[in-house]
Design a protein around this motif. Structure first.
Motif, PDB file in Angstrom:
ATOM      1  N   GLY A  36       0.808  -1.218   0.000  1.00 53.23           N
ATOM      2  CA  GLY A  36       0.000   0.000   0.000  1.00 53.23           C
ATOM      3  C   GLY A  36       0.835   1.259   0.000  1.00 53.23           C
ATOM      4  O   GLY A  36       0.538   2.220  -0.723  1.00 53.23           O
ATOM      5  N   THR A  37       1.910   1.270   0.802  1.00 53.10           N
ATOM      6  CA  THR A  37       2.744   2.480   0.867  1.00 53.10           C
ATOM      7  C   THR A  37       3.556   2.674  -0.407  1.00 53.10           C
ATOM      8  O   THR A  37       3.730   3.804  -0.873  1.00 53.10           O
ATOM      9  N   ILE A  38       4.027   1.581  -0.988  1.00 53.26           N
ATOM     10  CA  ILE A  38       4.831   1.703  -2.218  1.00 53.26           C
ATOM     11  C   ILE A  38       3.960   2.162  -3.388  1.00 53.26           C
ATOM     12  O   ILE A  38       4.313   3.104  -4.112  1.00 53.26           O
ATOM     13  N   ILE A  39       2.802   1.510  -3.576  1.00 50.74           N
ATOM     14  CA  ILE A  39       1.918   1.919  -4.679  1.00 50.74           C
ATOM     15  C   ILE A  39       1.307   3.281  -4.389  1.00 50.74           C
ATOM     16  O   ILE A  39       1.196   4.130  -5.283  1.00 50.74           O
ATOM     17  N   GLY A  40       0.934   3.519  -3.130  1.00 48.84           N
ATOM     18  CA  GLY A  40       0.361   4.815  -2.763  1.00 48.84           C
ATOM     19  C   GLY A  40       1.310   5.966  -3.001  1.00 48.84           C
ATOM     20  O   GLY A  40       0.891   7.074  -3.352  1.00 48.84           O
ATOM     21  N   SER A  41       2.598   5.699  -2.850  1.00 52.32           N
ATOM     22  CA  SER A  41       3.593   6.753  -3.068  1.00 52.32           C
ATOM     23  C   SER A  41       3.799   7.042  -4.545  1.00 52.32           C
ATOM     24  O   SER A  41       4.453   8.025  -4.897  1.00 52.32           O
ATOM     25  N   PHE A 100      -3.135   5.939   2.852  1.00 50.02           N
ATOM     26  CA  PHE A 100      -3.498   7.360   2.792  1.00 50.02           C
ATOM     27  C   PHE A 100      -2.277   8.246   3.072  1.00 50.02           C
ATOM     28  O   PHE A 100      -2.044   9.240   2.375  1.00 50.02           O
ATOM     29  N   ILE A 101      -1.501   7.898   4.085  1.00 44.22           N
ATOM     30  CA  ILE A 101      -0.312   8.679   4.412  1.00 44.22           C
ATOM     31  C   ILE A 101       0.650   8.702   3.223  1.00 44.22           C
ATOM     32  O   ILE A 101       1.257   9.738   2.920  1.00 44.22           O
ATOM     33  N   ALA A 102       0.789   7.569   2.538  1.00 48.95           N
ATOM     34  CA  ALA A 102       1.688   7.496   1.379  1.00 48.95           C
ATOM     35  C   ALA A 102       1.221   8.416   0.259  1.00 48.95           C
ATOM     36  O   ALA A 102       2.029   9.135  -0.350  1.00 48.95           O
TER      37      ALA A 102
END
Length: 326
Positions: A36-41, A100-102
């Protein structure tokens, strides 16, 4: 920021997420949050695919709606909906929070570039560009790589990247201080300036400068707070001639004008056609202004060809236009 920096920031955020006990309670939760963080970023830059259509479409839309307030809210929901079915034992709320944070971090750091984003849409279409961090900052990228290496050697990734982000917070403050010093010097040199654009470079102490007053454009650079004016141009209003009015209907020139706040224009007449050129003054590099829009029209004012984008030699521009003057 550039794609590489957004990727390492996504990995860094995954490392910080390990401080969340809900994330580390299972392999599934840890893996899903990392995804999630990698794709979200990365996901706000999905509009990069617009380059495949044309530079004009890309310039008009990049960092626009995909970086807007609704997008920042909707991207995490969409990503969570896609990721969660593969890891049903993970905590969906915490997956959404870290995703969301990403996404938010991606849009937030882009604001500090000279390019900026339309992060305030739909409330405002204004470009928010603080101009203190280059699109690729080797110091920011480098310290993330150091953090990833420390993580790989067995250090706690959460505390490692919390420490790194504390250092980066100080770095951003130093960049604002440096920019303010350059701004003060420019105002001293050109007290009647009506607009001042100070853009960072990859070198910590160097800045690009574009200034306008009522009658002139000034292009320069600064090293530390020492400002050097390299070029000056008279501001010539764009006349409402048939040639220029026809050229402004071209999609490439229209996209350029929607994006560029400081430019000069030229018009040349050849045996078989007119050439209208608009030149962005913000990106002077090695005595050359690489960001341009060019329109060629026949004497009946039909558009023959046009181009907008980054060009670093006249030869390459001619190839893009596919017309070689005789």
């Amino acid at each position: 920021m550039d794609t590489g920096t957004h990727i390492v920031m996504g990995l860094a955020l995954a490392g910080i997420a390990t401080l969340d006990p809900v994330v580390t309670e299972s392999t599934a939760a840890t893996t899903s949050v990392m995804i999630g963080t990698i794709i979200g970023s990365q996901i706000p830059d999905i509009d990069t695919v617009l380059k495949l259509k044309s530079n004009a479409v890309y310039i008009r839309n990049h960092r626009g709606i995909t970086h807007s307030i609704p997008a920042v809210l909707l991207w995490p929901i969409a990503l969570t909906a896609v990721i969660y079915p593969f890891f049903p034992e993970t905590n969906v709320l915490h997956l959404w929070i870290w995703t969301f944070i990403a996404v938010f971090l991606h849009v937030f750091v882009d604001i500090f570039n000279a390019y900026g984003t339309q992060a305030l849409r739909p409330f405002s279409s204004k470009w928010v560009a603080l101009g203190v961090i280059n699109t690729f900052d080797p110091y920011i990228f480098g310290i993330h790589i150091v953090g990833l290496l420390i993580w790989a050697l067995g250090a706690n990734p959460g505390y490692t990247f919390i420490s790194i982000y504390a250092i980066l917070f100080i770095y951003y403050i130093l960049r604002f201080v440096a920019q303010r010093k350059v701004m003060k010097e420019v105002k001293t040199m050109i007290p009647d300036a009506t607009e001042i654009i100070i853009a960072p470079t990859m070198k910590f102490k160097q800045w690009r400068i574009a200034v306008m007053n009522k009658h002139q454009f000034f292009v320069g650079r600064a090293i530390d707070s020492k400002v050097c004016i390299l070029d000056q141009f008279n501001r010539v209003p764009i006349p409402e001639t048939p040639v220029l009015e026809a050229a402004k209907k071209d999609k490439n020139l229209s996209a350029f004008l929607s994006f560029s706040p400081v430019y000069r224009w030229e018009i040349d007449e050849y045996d078989d056609y007119y050439e209208v050129r608009f030149i962005d003054l913000r990106y002077r590099s090695n005595d050359y202004y690489p960001f341009v829009a060019v329109v060629q029209l026949n004497h009946q004012l039909d558009i023959l060809t046009s181009y907008t984008g980054w060009i670093f030699s006249e030869e390459k521009l001619r190839k893009k236009l596919e017309i070689i003057p005789g």
